[in-house]
Scaffold this motif. Sequence first.
Motif, mmCIF file in Angstrom:
data_model
loop_
_atom_site.group_PDB
_atom_site.id
_atom_site.type_symbol
_atom_site.label_atom_id
_atom_site.label_comp_id
_atom_site.label_asym_id
_atom_site.label_seq_id
_atom_site.Cartn_x
_atom_site.Cartn_y
_atom_site.Cartn_z
ATOM 1 N N VAL A 200 0.848 -1.200 0.000
ATOM 2 C CA VAL A 200 0.000 0.000 0.000
ATOM 3 C C VAL A 200 0.880 1.244 0.000
ATOM 4 N N LYS A 201 0.542 2.190 -0.875
ATOM 5 C CA LYS A 201 1.080 3.551 -0.711
ATOM 6 C C LYS A 201 -0.007 4.346 -0.005
ATOM 7 N N ALA A 202 0.293 4.738 1.247
ATOM 8 C CA ALA A 202 -0.711 5.458 2.045
ATOM 9 C C ALA A 202 -0.941 6.842 1.451
ATOM 10 N N GLY A 238 3.401 10.607 -4.764
ATOM 11 C CA GLY A 238 2.899 9.835 -5.891
ATOM 12 C C GLY A 238 3.900 9.801 -7.033
ATOM 13 N N ALA A 239 4.423 10.984 -7.360
ATOM 14 C CA ALA A 239 5.313 11.078 -8.519
ATOM 15 C C ALA A 239 6.628 10.340 -8.278
ATOM 16 N N GLY A 240 7.060 10.229 -7.020
ATOM 17 C CA GLY A 240 8.325 9.549 -6.707
ATOM 18 C C GLY A 240 8.072 8.093 -6.348
ATOM 19 N N GLY A 242 5.343 6.524 -5.600
ATOM 20 C CA GLY A 242 4.179 5.889 -6.240
ATOM 21 C C GLY A 242 4.544 5.316 -7.601
ATOM 22 N N ILE A 243 5.227 6.119 -8.411
ATOM 23 C CA ILE A 243 5.607 5.643 -9.750
ATOM 24 C C ILE A 243 6.644 4.523 -9.639
ATOM 25 N N ALA A 244 7.560 4.642 -8.663
ATOM 26 C CA ALA A 244 8.556 3.570 -8.475
ATOM 27 C C ALA A 244 7.847 2.237 -8.176
ATOM 28 N N GLY A 255 -4.318 -0.850 -7.868
ATOM 29 C CA GLY A 255 -5.646 -0.338 -7.522
ATOM 30 C C GLY A 255 -5.523 1.096 -7.048
ATOM 31 N N PHE A 256 -6.364 1.984 -7.547
ATOM 32 C CA PHE A 256 -6.231 3.424 -7.271
ATOM 33 C C PHE A 256 -7.607 4.077 -7.217
ATOM 34 N N THR A 257 -7.795 5.027 -6.299
ATOM 35 C CA THR A 257 -8.958 5.928 -6.321
ATOM 36 C C THR A 257 -8.440 7.335 -6.091
ATOM 37 N N GLY A 258 -8.819 8.261 -6.944
ATOM 38 C CA GLY A 258 -8.356 9.636 -6.769
ATOM 39 C C GLY A 258 -8.665 10.470 -7.990
ATOM 40 N N MET A 283 -11.628 7.242 -11.039
ATOM 41 C CA MET A 283 -11.149 8.626 -11.098
ATOM 42 C C MET A 283 -12.247 9.671 -11.010
ATOM 43 N N SER A 284 -12.897 9.940 -12.121
ATOM 44 C CA SER A 284 -13.669 11.176 -12.210
ATOM 45 C C SER A 284 -15.072 10.881 -12.722
ATOM 46 N N SER A 285 -16.071 11.403 -11.999
ATOM 47 C CA SER A 285 -17.455 11.127 -12.377
ATOM 48 C C SER A 285 -18.317 12.270 -11.872
ATOM 49 N N PHE A 318 -17.546 12.663 -2.334
ATOM 50 C CA PHE A 318 -17.846 11.290 -2.761
ATOM 51 C C PHE A 318 -17.635 11.215 -4.265
ATOM 52 N N CYS A 319 -17.083 10.093 -4.711
ATOM 53 C CA CYS A 319 -16.966 9.906 -6.158
ATOM 54 C C CYS A 319 -18.342 9.816 -6.802
ATOM 55 N N THR A 320 -19.380 9.540 -5.992
ATOM 56 C CA THR A 320 -20.735 9.420 -6.537
ATOM 57 C C THR A 320 -21.577 10.667 -6.259
ATOM 58 N N VAL A 409 -15.995 18.664 -10.299
ATOM 59 C CA VAL A 409 -15.552 19.562 -9.231
ATOM 60 C C VAL A 409 -15.787 18.793 -7.941
ATOM 61 N N PHE A 410 -14.700 18.320 -7.345
ATOM 62 C CA PHE A 410 -14.796 17.428 -6.176
ATOM 63 C C PHE A 410 -15.218 18.247 -4.960
ATOM 64 N N GLY A 411 -16.434 18.026 -4.476
ATOM 65 C CA GLY A 411 -16.987 18.809 -3.381
ATOM 66 C C GLY A 411 -18.457 19.076 -3.648
HETATM 67 P P1 NAP Z 1 -4.887 12.505 -6.062
HETATM 68 O O1 NAP Z 1 -4.226 13.814 -6.170
HETATM 69 O O2 NAP Z 1 -5.197 11.803 -7.319
HETATM 70 O O3 NAP Z 1 -3.963 11.591 -5.143
HETATM 71 C C1 NAP Z 1 -4.272 10.229 -4.885
HETATM 72 C C2 NAP Z 1 -2.982 9.450 -4.774
HETATM 73 O O4 NAP Z 1 -2.358 9.378 -6.050
HETATM 74 C C3 NAP Z 1 -1.961 10.097 -3.853
HETATM 75 O O5 NAP Z 1 -1.252 9.082 -3.205
HETATM 76 C C4 NAP Z 1 -1.078 10.848 -4.797
HETATM 77 O O6 NAP Z 1 0.206 11.088 -4.310
HETATM 78 C C5 NAP Z 1 -1.064 9.943 -6.004
HETATM 79 N N1 NAP Z 1 -0.818 10.713 -7.233
HETATM 80 C C6 NAP Z 1 -1.426 11.857 -7.592
HETATM 81 N N2 NAP Z 1 -0.940 12.276 -8.774
HETATM 82 C C7 NAP Z 1 -0.018 11.371 -9.155
HETATM 83 C C8 NAP Z 1 0.854 11.262 -10.274
HETATM 84 N N3 NAP Z 1 0.844 12.160 -11.252
HETATM 85 N N4 NAP Z 1 1.677 10.209 -10.332
HETATM 86 C C9 NAP Z 1 1.693 9.287 -9.351
HETATM 87 N N5 NAP Z 1 0.902 9.340 -8.253
HETATM 88 C C10 NAP Z 1 0.063 10.367 -8.165
HETATM 89 O O7 NAP Z 1 -6.229 12.592 -5.253
HETATM 90 P P2 NAP Z 1 -6.518 13.269 -3.840
HETATM 91 O O8 NAP Z 1 -5.264 13.685 -3.183
HETATM 92 O O9 NAP Z 1 -7.369 12.321 -3.144
HETATM 93 O O10 NAP Z 1 -7.424 14.503 -4.171
HETATM 94 C C11 NAP Z 1 -7.088 15.454 -5.124
HETATM 95 C C12 NAP Z 1 -8.219 15.580 -6.094
HETATM 96 O O11 NAP Z 1 -8.564 14.282 -6.611
HETATM 97 C C13 NAP Z 1 -9.526 16.070 -5.524
HETATM 98 O O12 NAP Z 1 -9.575 17.450 -5.430
HETATM 99 C C14 NAP Z 1 -10.504 15.510 -6.518
HETATM 100 O O13 NAP Z 1 -10.568 16.328 -7.641
HETATM 101 C C15 NAP Z 1 -9.936 14.199 -6.916
HETATM 102 N N6 NAP Z 1 -10.541 13.037 -6.225
HETATM 103 C C16 NAP Z 1 -11.507 12.346 -6.847
HETATM 104 C C17 NAP Z 1 -12.059 11.248 -6.239
HETATM 105 C C18 NAP Z 1 -13.109 10.465 -6.900
HETATM 106 O O14 NAP Z 1 -13.559 9.507 -6.296
HETATM 107 N N7 NAP Z 1 -13.526 10.780 -8.084
HETATM 108 C C19 NAP Z 1 -11.636 10.836 -4.978
HETATM 109 C C20 NAP Z 1 -10.630 11.551 -4.353
HETATM 110 C C21 NAP Z 1 -10.096 12.645 -5.020
HETATM 111 P P3 NAP Z 1 0.593 12.562 -3.779
HETATM 112 O O15 NAP Z 1 0.052 12.616 -2.414
HETATM 113 O O16 NAP Z 1 2.040 12.697 -3.862
HETATM 114 O O17 NAP Z 1 -0.111 13.534 -4.695
#
Ligand code: NAP
Length: 541
Positions: A200-202, A238-240, A242-244, A255-258, A283-285, A318-320, A409-411
């Motif tokens: 896990v990458k926290a 993430g960029a360091g 995480g990519i490694a 597996g990723f959510t973000g 990711m985005s919805s 919420f992603c939903t 727009v997350f929020g």
């Molecule tokens: P995030 O920026 O995507 O980060 C999630 C994870 O991915 C973190 O561990 C992050 O590391 C890593 N990461 C981000 N960019 C990366 C890259 N280019 N290469 C490798 N790893 C990368 O998401 P977040 O921190 O949860 O929230 C930021 C934004 O993401 C929110 O404002 C929202 O727009 C969106 N979000 C969407 C959902 C969804 O369910 N749709 C859920 C959460 C967030 P670092 O900490 O180093 O950035």
Amino acid sequence: MDMPHTVDVMTATIPETHRLTGQMIIAGTPVRGTGTQIHAFDPAAGAALDPPYHHGDAGNVDAACAAAADAFGTYRATTSDQRARFLEAIAGQIEAISEPLIARAVAETGLPQARITGEVGRTTGQLRLFAEVLREGSYQGARIDTALPDRSPLPRPDLRQRFIGLGPVAVFGASNFPLAFSVAGGDTASALAAGCPVVVKAHDAHPGTSELVGRAVTAAVAESGMPAGTFSLLFGSGAGLGIALVTDPRIKAVGFTGSRSGGTALVAAAAARPEPIPVYAEMSSINPVFVLDGALAGRGNELGRAFVASLTMGSGQFCTNPGLVIAVDGPGLDAFVAAAREALAQAPATPMLTPAIARSYAEGVTALSGAAELVGRGQDASNECGCHAALFTTDAESFLNSEALQAEVFGSSSLIVRCADAAEMHAVADGIEGQLTATVHADDSDLDAAAELLPRLELKAGRILFGGWPTGVEVSHAMVHGGPFPATSDSRSTSVGSRAIERFLRPVCYQNVPKSLLPSAIADGNPDHLWRRIDGRLSQD
Ligand code: NAP
């Protein structure tokens, strides 16, 4: 980030054994990182939290991946029942620390205690659901095509198929579900169920919660006699780091959510490896909600209020979250908008997860303000992390021609698209990107209109709801939390529910393999008592 002062919420009430140490865990061993120092941040109090954590480095990635690869052979050879007991042990270990865990997660996220308490239950519940899936056994996809030695012109060999785990999986903890989609969340539970060790990458937003859960998983690894490399927990950028992790040749799936940018970066990194691997990025919805004429005419007010309750829940993180409402213009929609505006004006500015997420939300609202008409706002934020809810409106043509209006727009922000008629509504349904959910509000008089919408929505969303609101995802067997890009990077699976296990499995066919060497799932005599597809028919023989 400015660190005005730090607070140690863990010292007052927490027994020594549950004190946070600020360390990663590599194959059962606590390891202090040597990279960038980070602190968790309490978004409600506006204060950093002790202890400090340090990012790991390439050496830590190497050690965790080597241990995971080393553990894979032993771990994947465990029986379904042994892995089920392991998942139940993780759930038990999490429950044993629920009090300090909830306190820390509330402090790190600003989410209400009731929500975090519910998330603990969801996390342990999904671990136990996967334990059930393992014991039930059909996840192994056992198939046997019996040999036809006398078939003409060619005999058929004995063919047997089952699924096996892909190998070590990298899981990125999500910021918005500090438990249910983080260290021991859905991705980890499904990968472990599939027989895959997990690294896990926290997420930096909740390091203390991550450490506590990481220690709970580690205790369950020991208690269940699993190899130590079955689980590791790393902190890093993430960029360091995480990519490694994603590009380490020993990792076989992700597996990723973000965010969309984060998810697509990981997909690109995984695809550029000498051995490309699957990335399951959620990711985005913007989760369109279609309100049909009959429902609007009869219940416009009520629906407007209920919509705002869903929009503002958990600061909309919420992603939903329902980020888009589509309806035909008229008095019913006017009533919906008026009720929504009134409810929104009462909505307090609740804290967002991190200052960065709050800033990103404010930027998103500013972008919408330039492209759509403001309908109303919630109460103003009193601190830098407060979510000042926002509702906009636009017409179908503007929506379809604007990337800004279609972006997540997350929020707690949403956009109402006023359509001239059903044809415009269909054009919006056909024009939107892939979604996790699509919701339809329809009364009996709307069923013909709904029948025209449904096949369009099937092509766009992983889950289609009639009535209700998309926030709230049941963890069950029939759930799909997925959908076409950009909702996910791979629409063929789900990240919530028991089907998630399939993402980390692949089929293997055993042709004429000696009977004594066959795995029990596909052995003669059906020692595991599975439902198996024998010569095309399901059977328990
Ligand atoms: P995030 O920026 O995507 O980060 C999630 C994870 O991915 C973190 O561990 C992050 O590391 C890593 N990461 C981000 N960019 C990366 C890259 N280019 N290469 C490798 N790893 C990368 O998401 P977040 O921190 O949860 O929230 C930021 C934004 O993401 C929110 O404002 C929202 O727009 C969106 N979000 C969407 C959902 C969804 O369910 N749709 C859920 C959460 C967030 P670092 O900490 O180093 O950035």
